[in-house]
Design a protein around this motif. Structure first.
Motif, short mmCIF file in Angstrom:
data_model
loop_
_atom_site.label_atom_id
_atom_site.label_comp_id
_atom_site.label_asym_id
_atom_site.label_seq_id
_atom_site.Cartn_x
_atom_site.Cartn_y
_atom_site.Cartn_z
N TRP A 234 -42.88 80.77 45.15
CA TRP A 234 -43.78 81.21 46.21
C TRP A 234 -43.01 81.39 47.50
CZ3 TRP A 234 -49.25 78.63 46.30
CH2 TRP A 234 -49.85 78.76 45.03
N PRO A 235 -43.49 82.27 48.40
CA PRO A 235 -42.88 82.37 49.74
C PRO A 235 -42.98 81.03 50.46
CG PRO A 235 -44.34 84.23 49.33
CD PRO A 235 -44.56 83.27 48.21
N ARG A 236 -42.01 80.77 51.33
CA ARG A 236 -41.94 79.48 52.03
C ARG A 236 -43.23 79.14 52.77
NH1 ARG A 236 -38.91 79.43 57.53
NH2 ARG A 236 -40.86 80.54 57.90
N ASP A 237 -43.77 80.10 53.54
CA ASP A 237 -44.96 79.83 54.34
C ASP A 237 -46.16 79.51 53.46
OD1 ASP A 237 -43.45 80.21 56.57
OD2 ASP A 237 -44.26 82.20 57.06
N ASP A 238 -46.24 80.19 52.30
CA ASP A 238 -47.33 79.90 51.37
C ASP A 238 -47.22 78.49 50.82
OD1 ASP A 238 -48.30 82.40 51.77
OD2 ASP A 238 -47.84 83.19 49.79
N VAL A 239 -46.00 78.05 50.56
CA VAL A 239 -45.79 76.70 50.04
C VAL A 239 -46.21 75.67 51.09
CG1 VAL A 239 -44.05 75.03 49.29
CG2 VAL A 239 -43.95 77.38 48.46
N ILE A 240 -45.85 75.91 52.34
CA ILE A 240 -46.23 74.98 53.41
C ILE A 240 -47.75 74.94 53.56
CG2 ILE A 240 -46.13 74.59 55.90
CD1 ILE A 240 -43.25 75.70 55.81
N ASP A 241 -48.39 76.11 53.54
CA ASP A 241 -49.86 76.14 53.65
C ASP A 241 -50.51 75.40 52.49
OD1 ASP A 241 -49.75 77.57 55.98
OD2 ASP A 241 -50.12 79.53 55.05
N LEU A 242 -49.97 75.61 51.30
CA LEU A 242 -50.52 74.95 50.12
C LEU A 242 -50.41 73.43 50.23
CD1 LEU A 242 -50.02 75.83 46.42
CD2 LEU A 242 -49.23 73.62 47.22
N LEU A 243 -49.24 72.96 50.64
CA LEU A 243 -49.04 71.52 50.79
C LEU A 243 -49.98 70.95 51.84
CD1 LEU A 243 -45.19 70.87 50.59
CD2 LEU A 243 -46.96 70.01 49.05
N ASN A 244 -50.13 71.63 52.96
CA ASN A 244 -51.02 71.14 54.01
C ASN A 244 -52.46 71.07 53.52
OD1 ASN A 244 -49.00 70.75 55.91
ND2 ASN A 244 -49.18 72.81 56.75
N ASP A 245 -52.91 72.10 52.80
CA ASP A 245 -54.28 72.10 52.26
C ASP A 245 -54.46 70.97 51.25
OD1 ASP A 245 -54.92 74.28 53.81
OD2 ASP A 245 -54.67 75.74 52.18
N TYR A 246 -53.48 70.77 50.41
CA TYR A 246 -53.52 69.70 49.40
C TYR A 246 -53.56 68.34 50.06
CZ TYR A 246 -50.88 66.33 46.50
OH TYR A 246 -50.40 65.20 45.87
N PHE A 247 -52.71 68.12 51.07
CA PHE A 247 -52.70 66.83 51.74
C PHE A 247 -53.98 66.60 52.54
CE2 PHE A 247 -47.86 66.84 51.51
CZ PHE A 247 -47.84 65.83 50.55
N ASP A 248 -54.57 67.66 53.10
CA ASP A 248 -55.87 67.51 53.77
C ASP A 248 -56.92 67.02 52.77
OD1 ASP A 248 -55.23 68.13 56.37
OD2 ASP A 248 -55.80 70.24 56.21
N ALA A 249 -56.94 67.67 51.60
CA ALA A 249 -57.94 67.32 50.58
C ALA A 249 -57.81 65.86 50.16
CB ALA A 249 -57.79 68.24 49.37
N MET A 250 -56.58 65.39 50.04
CA MET A 250 -56.34 64.01 49.61
C MET A 250 -56.47 63.01 50.75
SD MET A 250 -55.78 63.64 46.40
CE MET A 250 -55.67 64.76 44.99
#
Length: 394
Positions: A234-250
């Protein structure tokens, strides 16, 4: 002009002295600011409204605004979003002019509005019956600029002695506010990077390597599945967005239910729920339930953008952990260690092997089995532990 300057010094000298000598035991700048405004009125300055705007380093907020008006005993606090500079409320405002380099703003609010500055704030102040407005930068160390404003409803506005008296306050107000803002900044940074409880301990002096306490706690370790493949493709920015969304959910459910996230480890997190708190283990499972729902919602949103669903595993155990400072002589980490943490980590790893999202140890399950429906999984060998461990899924 000599006489007004001398007279102005007498108007604000008492307030200056109080700021220097009378605020040592006051922790919060909003309380100091409100009392300062009241004391200015008592000193004979016709103050009707005042604001203090400070920039802060916070993951959610660009800054804060403290607002006092005549009759208020406490200042009203408003947080300012990072994207405020793109909004009409900021563009053309006194804050905009000040942060662009202005060293003083003065607006006669009694004059024809067509002749004055054009901004909603000035219209609002005229509607409130204010007659004069002045704003100055407040300089903190290394040229950092904040903002303080004063307004009056006195016919004819502030006179020269009032303005000079207010100006006389600025250097002391800058010093007093900088100390409190930086104290708050230190607390915010610690809360952001190590958690609220650990931050309080560090501020209280728990900074020596090897110091710590034994805490009995429920331990939760969560890890994202297939993250290496995601980060490689995945593109870097997409990976960062994904991680942030995942950590918010948890993370948000963990915080809501009294847990403390001690660290993010790549795509994983470590959290504890100290058993000193009532129903800590039940709260952990309530947090897991809400996190699971949040992940379902996140995957539904990701599906709409063509992203693959995110999978995760959670290991949960309970036991004694050493909670304190570990690291080198100059670089410390405030964390938990011990066999109980290792067990939670091993259970998280087993979730993938056993096809379960959440695995609980028998020790933990015994504390919650009357309140929650758990699935008995069986006894399994766990790396690093001599005896098979009885496991439950949630």
């Amino acid at each position: 002009m000599t006489a007004p300057e001398n007279k102005s010094a007498t108007l604000s000298d008492g307030v200056v002295d109080w700021l220097i000598n009378g605020t040592r035991d006051q922790r919060f700048i909003d309380n100091i600011f409100a009392e300062m405004c009241i004391r200015l009125q008592q000193a004979g300055i016709p103050l009707a409204r005042s604001t203090l705007h400070v920039l802060i380093q916070h993951p959610q907020w660009l800054g804060a605004r403290f607002m006092w008006a005549d009759g208020m005993r406490e200042a009203e606090i408003a947080r300012v979003d990072h994207d405020v500079r793109e909004r009409s409320e900021y563009i053309g405002s006194p804050a905009n002019e000040m942060f662009d380099g202005a060293t003083e703003l003065r607006e006669n609010l009694e004059q024809d509005p067509a002749l004055g500055r054009k901004h909603a704030l000035y219209r609002e102040m005229r509607a409130q019956g204010l007659t004069d407005y002045v704003a100055w930068p407040l300089y903190h160390t290394l040229g950092k600029r904040h903002l303080v404003t004063f307004a009056t409803n006195r016919p004819g506005g502030f006179d020269d002695t009032h303005v000079a008296a207010l100006k006389n306050l600025l250097p002391v107000l800058a010093l007093v506010s900088e100390i409190r803002v930086k104290n708050r900044l230190a607390r915010t940074l610690l809360e952001t990077y190590v958690g609220s409880h650990a931050g309080e301990l560090i501020l209280a002096g728990a900074t020596r390597r090897g110091t710590g306490t034994t805490v009995r706690a429920a331990i939760m370790i969560c890890d994202l599945r297939d993250f290496t493949k995601i980060s490689d493709n995945w593109p870097r920015d997409d990976v960062i967005d994904l991680l942030n969304d995942y950590f918010d959910a948890m993370s948000e459910p963990i915080a809501r239910h009294g847990g403390e996230i001690l660290k993010f480890i790549g795509d994983g997190l470590l959290a504890i729920f100290p058993l000193s708190e009532p129903k800590a283990c039940a709260n952990l499972l309530h947090a897991v339930t809400e996190a699971r729902q949040a992940m379902i919602a996140l995957n539904a949103r990701n599906d709409g953008t063509g992203r693959a669903p995110l999978n995760y595993g959670i290991g949960v155990h309970v036991g004694d952990v050493m909670y304190g400072n570990i690291g080198s002589s100059t670089r410390l980490d405030f964390t938990v260690i011990g066999p109980a943490v290792n067990m939670a980590s091993r259970l998280e790893a087993l979730t993938k092997q056993l096809g379960k999202k959440v695995l609980l140890s028998r020790d933990f399950a015994e504390l919650v089995e009357r309140e929650f429906e758990l699935e008995h999984v069986g006894r399994y060998e766990v790396r690093g532990f001599s005896d098979p461990i009885e496991l439950f899924a949630f």
